[in-house]
Motif scaffolding. Structure first.
Motif, PDB file in Angstrom:
ATOM      1  N   VAL A 127      -6.591 -42.567 -11.411  1.00  0.00           N
ATOM      2  CA  VAL A 127      -7.471 -42.252 -10.280  1.00  0.00           C
ATOM      3  C   VAL A 127      -6.733 -42.452  -8.962  1.00  0.00           C
ATOM      4  O   VAL A 127      -6.813 -41.612  -8.044  1.00  0.00           O
ATOM      5  N   TYR A 128      -5.990 -43.538  -8.864  1.00  0.00           N
ATOM      6  CA  TYR A 128      -5.243 -43.823  -7.635  1.00  0.00           C
ATOM      7  C   TYR A 128      -4.224 -42.734  -7.339  1.00  0.00           C
ATOM      8  O   TYR A 128      -4.166 -42.203  -6.220  1.00  0.00           O
ATOM      9  N   VAL A 129      -3.438 -42.365  -8.337  1.00  0.00           N
ATOM     10  CA  VAL A 129      -2.433 -41.321  -8.129  1.00  0.00           C
ATOM     11  C   VAL A 129      -3.103 -39.981  -7.854  1.00  0.00           C
ATOM     12  O   VAL A 129      -2.647 -39.197  -7.017  1.00  0.00           O
ATOM     13  N   GLY A 130      -4.207 -39.720  -8.545  1.00  0.00           N
ATOM     14  CA  GLY A 130      -4.908 -38.450  -8.335  1.00  0.00           C
ATOM     15  C   GLY A 130      -5.440 -38.321  -6.919  1.00  0.00           C
ATOM     16  O   GLY A 130      -5.260 -37.274  -6.268  1.00  0.00           O
ATOM     17  N   LEU A 131      -6.097 -39.364  -6.409  1.00  0.00           N
ATOM     18  CA  LEU A 131      -6.639 -39.321  -5.050  1.00  0.00           C
ATOM     19  C   LEU A 131      -5.518 -39.272  -4.010  1.00  0.00           C
ATOM     20  O   LEU A 131      -5.649 -38.609  -2.976  1.00  0.00           O
ATOM     21  N   THR A 132      -4.432 -39.984  -4.294  1.00  0.00           N
ATOM     22  CA  THR A 132      -3.296 -39.931  -3.378  1.00  0.00           C
ATOM     23  C   THR A 132      -2.697 -38.532  -3.345  1.00  0.00           C
ATOM     24  O   THR A 132      -2.309 -38.029  -2.286  1.00  0.00           O
ATOM     25  N   THR A 133      -2.632 -37.884  -4.509  1.00  0.00           N
ATOM     26  CA  THR A 133      -2.117 -36.512  -4.568  1.00  0.00           C
ATOM     27  C   THR A 133      -3.009 -35.556  -3.786  1.00  0.00           C
ATOM     28  O   THR A 133      -2.521 -34.640  -3.103  1.00  0.00           O
ATOM     29  N   LEU A 135       4.777 -34.640  -0.245  1.00  0.00           N
ATOM     30  CA  LEU A 135       5.162 -34.265  -1.608  1.00  0.00           C
ATOM     31  C   LEU A 135       6.221 -35.217  -2.143  1.00  0.00           C
ATOM     32  O   LEU A 135       6.157 -35.641  -3.314  1.00  0.00           O
ATOM     33  N   PHE A 136       7.195 -35.583  -1.302  1.00  0.00           N
ATOM     34  CA  PHE A 136       8.232 -36.523  -1.737  1.00  0.00           C
ATOM     35  C   PHE A 136       7.602 -37.855  -2.157  1.00  0.00           C
ATOM     36  O   PHE A 136       7.959 -38.432  -3.187  1.00  0.00           O
ATOM     37  N   VAL A 173      -0.446 -38.958   2.180  1.00  0.00           N
ATOM     38  CA  VAL A 173       0.541 -39.912   1.706  1.00  0.00           C
ATOM     39  C   VAL A 173       1.868 -39.688   2.420  1.00  0.00           C
ATOM     40  O   VAL A 173       2.270 -38.552   2.686  1.00  0.00           O
ATOM     41  N   ASN A 174       2.533 -40.774   2.773  1.00  0.00           N
ATOM     42  CA  ASN A 174       3.838 -40.737   3.439  1.00  0.00           C
ATOM     43  C   ASN A 174       3.772 -40.134   4.839  1.00  0.00           C
ATOM     44  O   ASN A 174       4.786 -39.745   5.398  1.00  0.00           O
ATOM     45  N   ASN A 175       2.554 -40.062   5.410  1.00  0.00           N
ATOM     46  CA  ASN A 175       2.385 -39.429   6.719  1.00  0.00           C
ATOM     47  C   ASN A 175       1.948 -40.397   7.814  1.00  0.00           C
ATOM     48  O   ASN A 175       1.618 -39.966   8.916  1.00  0.00           O
ATOM     49  N   PHE A 176       1.919 -41.693   7.525  1.00  0.00           N
ATOM     50  CA  PHE A 176       1.519 -42.663   8.543  1.00  0.00           C
ATOM     51  C   PHE A 176       2.382 -42.526   9.793  1.00  0.00           C
ATOM     52  O   PHE A 176       1.876 -42.459  10.912  1.00  0.00           O
ATOM     53  N   TRP A 198      -5.158 -47.180   2.566  1.00  0.00           N
ATOM     54  CA  TRP A 198      -6.421 -46.685   3.110  1.00  0.00           C
ATOM     55  C   TRP A 198      -6.164 -45.636   4.183  1.00  0.00           C
ATOM     56  O   TRP A 198      -6.811 -44.581   4.212  1.00  0.00           O
ATOM     57  N   ALA A 199      -5.197 -45.903   5.069  1.00  0.00           N
ATOM     58  CA  ALA A 199      -4.912 -44.969   6.164  1.00  0.00           C
ATOM     59  C   ALA A 199      -4.344 -43.656   5.651  1.00  0.00           C
ATOM     60  O   ALA A 199      -4.666 -42.584   6.187  1.00  0.00           O
ATOM     61  N   GLU A 200      -3.535 -43.713   4.617  1.00  0.00           N
ATOM     62  CA  GLU A 200      -2.857 -42.495   4.158  1.00  0.00           C
ATOM     63  C   GLU A 200      -3.648 -41.708   3.117  1.00  0.00           C
ATOM     64  O   GLU A 200      -3.560 -40.476   3.077  1.00  0.00           O
ATOM     65  N   ALA A 201      -4.408 -42.403   2.267  1.00  0.00           N
ATOM     66  CA  ALA A 201      -5.055 -41.715   1.141  1.00  0.00           C
ATOM     67  C   ALA A 201      -6.563 -41.903   1.088  1.00  0.00           C
ATOM     68  O   ALA A 201      -7.213 -41.344   0.192  1.00  0.00           O
TER      69      ALA A 201
END
Length: 337
Positions: A66-72, A85-86, A294-297, A325-328
């Motif tokens: 679930v965590y990886v899915g929501l982050t994706t 994507l990286f 993700v990775n966009n903070f 929380w901020a990224e995903a």
């Protein structure tokens, strides 16, 4: 190879984005290559049908999935989707490591993996200790040691082969407790000696990193695992006494470093985390449910640094929970917890 790659970091970054607000690239490591080989062997064994292949165990990975899915999914809202994507691919790789270890390993394999983890602690600890006593970075036979020396005359904090003393401290603070559990498990004398060496060297190296977060992580993990082991009757009094003696010796030998780090002037390092959390909270309030990607903070960071943050150190928030929380978004944070 997968386990030793954690501290030794044999990797390269393809398509490196040096012009991005936060440089990054597509991480390809020994873990990436070894993981492909492990899954290929697993699939081949299943197709051959001569021996039953271990089934994929997804129940233990529900929260991680679930965590990886929501982050994706946060890719959809990311301003810089290449960097997102990286970051996603590296997270998926971590999930695949977890799925393989939780599904395909036998009990014998588990002892082997834990022994490799103990060996990794020994190698990393030697690098940290050597770097500390040399007093500067070093390079030998393709392995590099790094450290942090903020000002001339200040405490040199070695980071070993990982590079950052805080990340090295995090690695040691988390991994030392499972290695301690390996030491008290029914293993061969050779494995117990390896685990004992890892614990002794690892404790010294953990102190030398000067990582207060690493120290705290180790203390919390030690209490939790100690209570669990005692409840199951796994922690013998002699082992507990030996641990106290070893900890006491390390405290006597390296106590000055601990006292200096906890009570001395840290140059405002701890206080500098507060504005970063305030900036992160501003970002969270505007992107509560889906995050900024993700990775966009760091990509959107300039949009949230107002006049009241003039003159403060601006960087990615040093708080993993707020960063997720901020990224995903809040869903990914709950799954992570």
């Amino acid at each position: 190879a997968v386990v030793l790659d954690i501290p030794l970091m044999w990797d390269i970054n393809l398509f490196y984005r040096g012009d991005a607000p936060y440089p990054g690239g597509l991480n390809v490591s020994i873990t990436t290559l070894a993981l492909a080989g492990l899954y290929a062997l697993w699939i081949a064994r299943a197709l051959a049908g001569r021996r039953p292949a271990p089934p994929l165990r997804l129940r233990e990975a529900i929260a991680a999935l679930v965590y990886v899915g929501l982050t994706t999914l946060s890719l959809a809202v990311a301003e810089d989707r290449t960097l997102a994507l990286f970051g996603t691919l590296l997270l998926v790789q971590s999930l695949l490591v977890f799925l393989y270890f939780s599904s395909a390993l036998s009990r014998t394999d588990l002892w082997f993996v834990m022994s490799a983890l103990a060996l990794g602690v020994v190698l990393e600890s030697v690098a940290v200790i050597a770097s500390y006593y040399v007093g500067h970075d070093f390079a030998f036979a393709g392995v590099e040691g790094h450290g942090y020396d903020a000002e001339p005359g200040s405490l040199y904090r070695p980071g070993g082969t990982i590079g950052s003393p805080n990340v090295a401290g995090s690695f040691l603070g988390i991994v030392l407790v499972p290695v301690l559990m390996l030491f008290v498990s029914p293993v061969s004398r050779g494995v117990r000696l390896l685990a004992g060496a890892a614990i002794a060297l690892g404790l010294v190296a953990l102190v030398l990193t000067g990582s207060r977060g690493g120290w705290l992580a180790f203390a919390v993990a030690l209490v939790v695992m100690g209570l669990a082991a005692a409840n199951r009757g796994l922690l013998r009094p002699s082992v507990a006494l030996g641990g106290l003696v070893l900890t006491g010796l390390v405290a006597i030998l390296l106590g000055d470093i601990v006292v200096t780090r906890l009570t001395g002037d840290d140059g405002g390092a701890a206080a500098s985390r507060i504005p970063l959390m305030e900036i992160a909270w501003e970002m969270i309030r505007d992107n509560t449910y889906f995050g900024v990607g993700v990775n966009n903070f760091s990509v959107v960071l300039p949009d949230f640094v107002g006049p009241r943050f003039t003159g403060v150190w601006v960087a990615i928030v040093h708080n993993q929970y707020m960063l997720i929380w901020a990224e995903a978004g809040v869903g990914a944070l709950l799954a992570f917890l």
